[in-house]
Design a protein around this motif. Structure first.
Motif, PDB file in Angstrom:
ATOM      1  N   ALA A 275      -5.800  22.601   1.926  1.00 23.79           N
ATOM      2  CA  ALA A 275      -4.861  22.192   0.878  1.00 23.79           C
ATOM      3  C   ALA A 275      -3.445  22.580   1.271  1.00 23.79           C
ATOM      4  CB  ALA A 275      -5.239  22.836  -0.438  1.00 23.79           C
ATOM      5  N   PRO A 276      -2.481  21.729   1.001  1.00 21.03           N
ATOM      6  CA  PRO A 276      -1.086  22.089   1.274  1.00 21.03           C
ATOM      7  C   PRO A 276      -0.676  23.310   0.465  1.00 21.03           C
ATOM      8  CG  PRO A 276      -1.308  19.735   0.819  1.00 21.03           C
ATOM      9  CD  PRO A 276      -2.616  20.366   0.469  1.00 21.03           C
ATOM     10  N   PRO A 277       0.234  24.115   0.981  1.00 22.65           N
ATOM     11  CA  PRO A 277       0.692  25.293   0.237  1.00 22.65           C
ATOM     12  C   PRO A 277       1.222  24.909  -1.147  1.00 22.65           C
ATOM     13  CG  PRO A 277       1.518  25.341   2.487  1.00 22.65           C
ATOM     14  CD  PRO A 277       0.880  23.998   2.297  1.00 22.65           C
ATOM     15  N   GLY A 278       0.866  25.713  -2.130  1.00 21.83           N
ATOM     16  CA  GLY A 278       1.353  25.476  -3.489  1.00 21.83           C
ATOM     17  C   GLY A 278       0.548  24.470  -4.272  1.00 21.83           C
ATOM     18  N   THR A 279      -0.561  23.961  -3.731  1.00 23.37           N
ATOM     19  CA  THR A 279      -1.391  23.000  -4.451  1.00 23.37           C
ATOM     20  C   THR A 279      -2.039  23.680  -5.657  1.00 23.37           C
ATOM     21  OG1 THR A 279      -1.888  21.803  -2.411  1.00 23.37           O
ATOM     22  CG2 THR A 279      -3.341  21.413  -4.298  1.00 23.37           C
ATOM     23  N   PRO A 280      -1.887  23.123  -6.870  1.00 25.92           N
ATOM     24  CA  PRO A 280      -2.493  23.750  -8.062  1.00 25.92           C
ATOM     25  C   PRO A 280      -4.006  23.834  -7.929  1.00 25.92           C
ATOM     26  CG  PRO A 280      -0.887  22.078  -8.690  1.00 25.92           C
ATOM     27  CD  PRO A 280      -1.087  21.949  -7.214  1.00 25.92           C
TER      28      PRO A 280
ATOM     29  N   ASN B 245      -2.523   3.312  16.030  1.00 21.75           N
ATOM     30  CA  ASN B 245      -3.060   3.082  14.683  1.00 21.75           C
ATOM     31  C   ASN B 245      -4.043   4.178  14.285  1.00 21.75           C
ATOM     32  OD1 ASN B 245      -1.603   0.730  14.319  1.00 21.75           O
ATOM     33  ND2 ASN B 245      -3.273  -0.619  14.950  1.00 21.75           N
ATOM     34  N   THR B 246      -4.870   4.603  15.225  1.00 18.76           N
ATOM     35  CA  THR B 246      -5.841   5.656  14.941  1.00 18.76           C
ATOM     36  C   THR B 246      -5.135   6.990  14.751  1.00 18.76           C
ATOM     37  OG1 THR B 246      -7.417   4.463  16.334  1.00 18.76           O
ATOM     38  CG2 THR B 246      -7.980   6.721  15.743  1.00 18.76           C
ATOM     39  N   TYR B 247      -4.162   7.277  15.581  1.00 15.10           N
ATOM     40  CA  TYR B 247      -3.415   8.532  15.507  1.00 15.10           C
ATOM     41  C   TYR B 247      -2.623   8.631  14.210  1.00 15.10           C
ATOM     42  CZ  TYR B 247      -0.488  12.381  17.273  1.00 15.10           C
ATOM     43  OH  TYR B 247       0.145  13.590  17.466  1.00 15.10           O
ATOM     44  N   ALA B 248      -2.124   7.490  13.721  1.00 20.08           N
ATOM     45  CA  ALA B 248      -1.256   7.499  12.544  1.00 20.08           C
ATOM     46  C   ALA B 248      -1.971   7.970  11.284  1.00 20.08           C
ATOM     47  CB  ALA B 248      -0.668   6.104  12.313  1.00 20.08           C
TER      48      ALA B 248
ATOM     49  N   GLY C 211       0.806  -1.209   0.000  1.00 22.21           N
ATOM     50  CA  GLY C 211       0.000   0.000   0.000  1.00 22.21           C
ATOM     51  C   GLY C 211       0.841   1.260   0.000  1.00 22.21           C
ATOM     52  N   PRO C 212       0.250   2.380   0.397  1.00 25.65           N
ATOM     53  CA  PRO C 212       0.922   3.679   0.314  1.00 25.65           C
ATOM     54  C   PRO C 212       2.018   3.837   1.356  1.00 25.65           C
ATOM     55  CG  PRO C 212      -1.174   3.917   1.417  1.00 25.65           C
ATOM     56  CD  PRO C 212      -1.110   2.489   0.945  1.00 25.65           C
ATOM     57  N   GLU C 213       2.820   4.866   1.150  1.00 29.66           N
ATOM     58  CA  GLU C 213       3.929   5.141   2.051  1.00 29.66           C
ATOM     59  C   GLU C 213       3.594   6.156   3.131  1.00 29.66           C
ATOM     60  OE1 GLU C 213       7.180   6.371  -0.384  1.00 29.66           O
ATOM     61  OE2 GLU C 213       7.444   4.390  -1.322  1.00 29.66           O
ATOM     62  N   HIS C 214       2.390   6.725   3.089  1.00 30.75           N
ATOM     63  CA  HIS C 214       2.071   7.811   4.024  1.00 30.75           C
ATOM     64  C   HIS C 214       0.557   7.887   4.224  1.00 30.75           C
ATOM     65  CE1 HIS C 214       0.842   9.995   0.436  1.00 30.75           C
ATOM     66  NE2 HIS C 214       2.004   9.683  -0.089  1.00 30.75           N
ATOM     67  N   PRO C 215       0.109   8.603   5.250  1.00 32.48           N
ATOM     68  CA  PRO C 215      -1.323   8.758   5.502  1.00 32.48           C
ATOM     69  C   PRO C 215      -2.022   9.533   4.389  1.00 32.48           C
ATOM     70  CG  PRO C 215      -0.015   9.388   7.418  1.00 32.48           C
ATOM     71  CD  PRO C 215       0.933   9.233   6.284  1.00 32.48           C
ATOM     72  N   LEU C 216      -3.355   9.592   4.481  1.00 30.48           N
ATOM     73  CA  LEU C 216      -4.124  10.290   3.451  1.00 30.48           C
ATOM     74  C   LEU C 216      -3.745  11.760   3.367  1.00 30.48           C
ATOM     75  CD1 LEU C 216      -7.754   8.899   3.960  1.00 30.48           C
ATOM     76  CD2 LEU C 216      -6.009   8.121   2.333  1.00 30.48           C
ATOM     77  N   ALA C 217      -3.602  12.413   4.507  1.00 31.18           N
ATOM     78  CA  ALA C 217      -3.392  13.862   4.463  1.00 31.18           C
ATOM     79  C   ALA C 217      -2.479  14.377   5.572  1.00 31.18           C
ATOM     80  CB  ALA C 217      -4.741  14.587   4.539  1.00 31.18           C
ATOM     81  N   ASP C 218      -1.781  13.496   6.278  1.00 31.01           N
ATOM     82  CA  ASP C 218      -0.909  13.919   7.377  1.00 31.01           C
ATOM     83  C   ASP C 218       0.522  13.496   7.100  1.00 31.01           C
ATOM     84  OD1 ASP C 218      -2.850  15.080   9.107  1.00 31.01           O
ATOM     85  OD2 ASP C 218      -3.535  13.065   9.635  1.00 31.01           O
TER      86      ASP C 218
ATOM     87  N   LEU D 263     -19.153   5.890  18.020  1.00 35.28           N
ATOM     88  CA  LEU D 263     -17.786   6.300  18.323  1.00 35.28           C
ATOM     89  C   LEU D 263     -17.229   7.043  17.116  1.00 35.28           C
ATOM     90  CD1 LEU D 263     -15.023   4.302  20.068  1.00 35.28           C
ATOM     91  CD2 LEU D 263     -14.583   5.172  17.769  1.00 35.28           C
ATOM     92  N   ARG D 264     -16.601   8.172  17.368  1.00 35.36           N
ATOM     93  CA  ARG D 264     -16.055   8.992  16.288  1.00 35.36           C
ATOM     94  C   ARG D 264     -14.608   9.358  16.601  1.00 35.36           C
ATOM     95  NH1 ARG D 264     -21.345  12.895  15.198  1.00 35.36           N
ATOM     96  NH2 ARG D 264     -22.875  11.399  16.009  1.00 35.36           N
ATOM     97  N   VAL D 265     -13.868   9.716  15.568  1.00 33.90           N
ATOM     98  CA  VAL D 265     -12.443  10.002  15.710  1.00 33.90           C
ATOM     99  C   VAL D 265     -12.205  11.489  15.522  1.00 33.90           C
ATOM    100  CG1 VAL D 265     -10.141   9.581  14.778  1.00 33.90           C
ATOM    101  CG2 VAL D 265     -11.786   7.698  14.920  1.00 33.90           C
ATOM    102  N   GLU D 266     -11.503  12.085  16.467  1.00 36.75           N
ATOM    103  CA  GLU D 266     -11.117  13.483  16.355  1.00 36.75           C
ATOM    104  C   GLU D 266      -9.921  13.606  15.404  1.00 36.75           C
ATOM    105  OE1 GLU D 266     -10.763  16.984  16.048  1.00 36.75           O
ATOM    106  OE2 GLU D 266     -12.208  16.653  17.653  1.00 36.75           O
ATOM    107  N   THR D 267     -10.067  14.417  14.375  1.00 35.92           N
ATOM    108  CA  THR D 267      -9.018  14.509  13.354  1.00 35.92           C
ATOM    109  C   THR D 267      -8.224  15.801  13.395  1.00 35.92           C
ATOM    110  OG1 THR D 267     -10.556  15.451  11.723  1.00 35.92           O
ATOM    111  CG2 THR D 267     -10.337  13.031  11.779  1.00 35.92           C
ATOM    112  N   ALA D 268      -8.658  16.786  14.180  1.00 37.19           N
ATOM    113  CA  ALA D 268      -8.029  18.096  14.067  1.00 37.19           C
ATOM    114  C   ALA D 268      -7.642  18.735  15.388  1.00 37.19           C
ATOM    115  CB  ALA D 268      -8.980  19.047  13.317  1.00 37.19           C
ATOM    116  N   GLY D 269      -7.869  18.109  16.522  1.00 37.07           N
ATOM    117  CA  GLY D 269      -7.614  18.753  17.804  1.00 37.07           C
ATOM    118  C   GLY D 269      -6.136  18.926  18.101  1.00 37.07           C
TER     119      GLY D 269
END
Length: 439
Positions: free
Chosen positions: A254-259, A225-228, A88-95, A369-375
């Protein structure tokens, strides 16, 4: 009874390896492992993949040793059906990527590839997984084709892991494949985003992750695993809701410089409305997994005769477990010697798949149960509504005053099963070792 077909999504990691060993040592009537989908997590994805290949290499050596010793060969499940391995991928979806190499070692197995190089596979295995760009090298292609001719006990795939998951779900009857996710949920989130209807053909998703009433093991409130990949976890959990849009995480900036026009990427888009069914997800949080232990003393007593007899698997396992017990002891110096114990987080999930019909398994059902993504302090925290308010799936229920974010009614909220008890937890560590080593 037909065996439970499973996909193991993993980031090995010490307890991941034990979980796979337990599954592969099962009986053909218990489980059939279709795919090992590899993700980053405890270490980077390439080291995770090397650990999976090392596992299969050691099992082959172990089976040959057992035959020579006149012992039962074991690993019946693995010998019955050769699983795929996909990356699979080498990194998280957006972190940014986070690793647990502080605990598992830089290679994921207590530096075993440095301390015991004779137990590691030759680097030629890499050619089996090289992507299309790398495979243009004629020499590498020739190596890969030659390796495919060997009597290996797994089949390497060059298809991304989340696409292999979707292919297997399409090619099998609905409600026949269980996904056992014991790492960050990035592969599952990618599969769900690419084709949610196919992803919902899954019989059950079994997740090692989160913490409900228990402290975290990564931060004070979050499990690793959830934090990752918090966004991946939140997106997968949302599929348990009658209305997934009510619990979907916000799309990060969006990350800086995203077209312009390229953000968000498709894997962060909302799910389509009117999905055909809800995802059945069984969560194994720290609250229950940390109660299942293997002590250094019990492990040593069980393995000592096998290491003396030069079992390859015993030597390999002893090497990374010795390093792991030492790490646990350094982190928790109050407990020493034979009493030092490893928490069996991931093996619990494969054990459940092997014994799901046992009456000793207990679950709290329909838990929102929900996951906090931005705190700032609470990222990765599993949040439940502890307020004493009536809840209903009735779409016409009027909102309760002060019920912000729609926790109470109208078919909103997630619906997870959370494991709260297991059969024979006090004996699980010894049981696992005996199953793996045929004792």
């Amino acid at each position: 009874m037909a065996p439970r077909k499973i996909i193991i999504d993993t980031d090995p990691g010490v307890d991941d390896i034990l979980a796979m060993l337990l599954a592969f040592s099962g009986l053909p009537s218990e489980v059939e492992v279709l795919l090992v989908s590899v993700t980053y997590g405890n270490v980077d994805v390439r080291n995770c993949l090397r650990n999976v290949v090392s596992l299969f290499s050691i099992i082959e050596k172990e089976m040959a040793w057992r035959r020579a010793q006149g012992r039962p060969v074991g690993f019946d499940t693995l010998r019955q059906s050769k699983p795929l391995v996909a990356v699979g991928p080498e990194h998280p979806l957006a972190d940014e990527m986070l690793m647990a190499d502080f605990f598992h070692g830089r290679d994921g197995l207590g530096e075993i590839h440095t301390s015991h190089p004779h137990l590691s596979p030759a680097d030629t295995w890499k050619a089996l997984f090289d992507d299309a760009e790398s495979s243009a090298d004629p020499e590498q292609t020739a190596i890969a084709e030659e390796l495919k001719k060997t009597d290996s006990i797994f089949t390497a795939s060059r298809t991304p892991a989340h696409l292999e998951i979707l292919r297997l779900l399409r090619e099998n009857e609905p409600d026949t494949i269980t996904i056992v996710a014991v790492g960050p949920l990035t592969n599952l989130a990618l599969a769900a985003a690419a084709d949610p209807e196919t992803f919902l053909r899954t019989k059950e998703v079994v997740v090692m992750g989160g913490n409900v009433h228990h402290p975290g093991n990564m931060t004070p409130v979050a499990e690793f695993n959830t934090y990752a990949d918090t966004i991946a976890a939140a997106r997968v959990y949302a599929l348990t809701s009658p209305n997934p849009h009510t619990t979907m995480p916000p799309v990060p900036p969006a990350p800086p410089g995203t077209p312009e026009g390229t953000y968000p990427p498709p894997f962060l888009n909302p799910y389509p409305p009117n999905l055909p069914e809800r995802l059945k997800l069984s969560l194994f949080p720290l609250d229950i997994t940390e109660q299942h232990l293997l002590t250094r003393g019990a492990f040593r007593a069980l393995l000592s005769p096998l290491t003396t007899a030069h079992s390859p698997l015993a030597e390999w396992t002893q090497a990374f477990m010795t390093a792991t017990f030492a790490k646990v002891e350094s982190l928790h110096p109050v407990v020493t010697g034979d009493a030092v114990s490893l928490q069996l987080h991931d093996p619990m999930c494969t054990w459940y798949c092997m014994t799901a019909e046992h009456a000793g398994w207990k679950f709290a059902v329909d838990e929102d149960l929900r996951v906090e993504t931005a705190g700032q302090w609470t990222r990765g925290m599993c949040v439940v509504d502890r307020r004493d308010r009536p809840k209903s799936d009735d779409a016409d229920l009027h909102e309760v005053a002060g019920d912000t974010d729609g926790w109470v009614g109208g078919g909103k909220g997630n619906r997870l099963r959370i494991c709260i008890d297991s059969p024979g937890r006090a004996d699980f560590g010894a049981y696992m070792v005996k199953r793996i080593f045929g004792l």
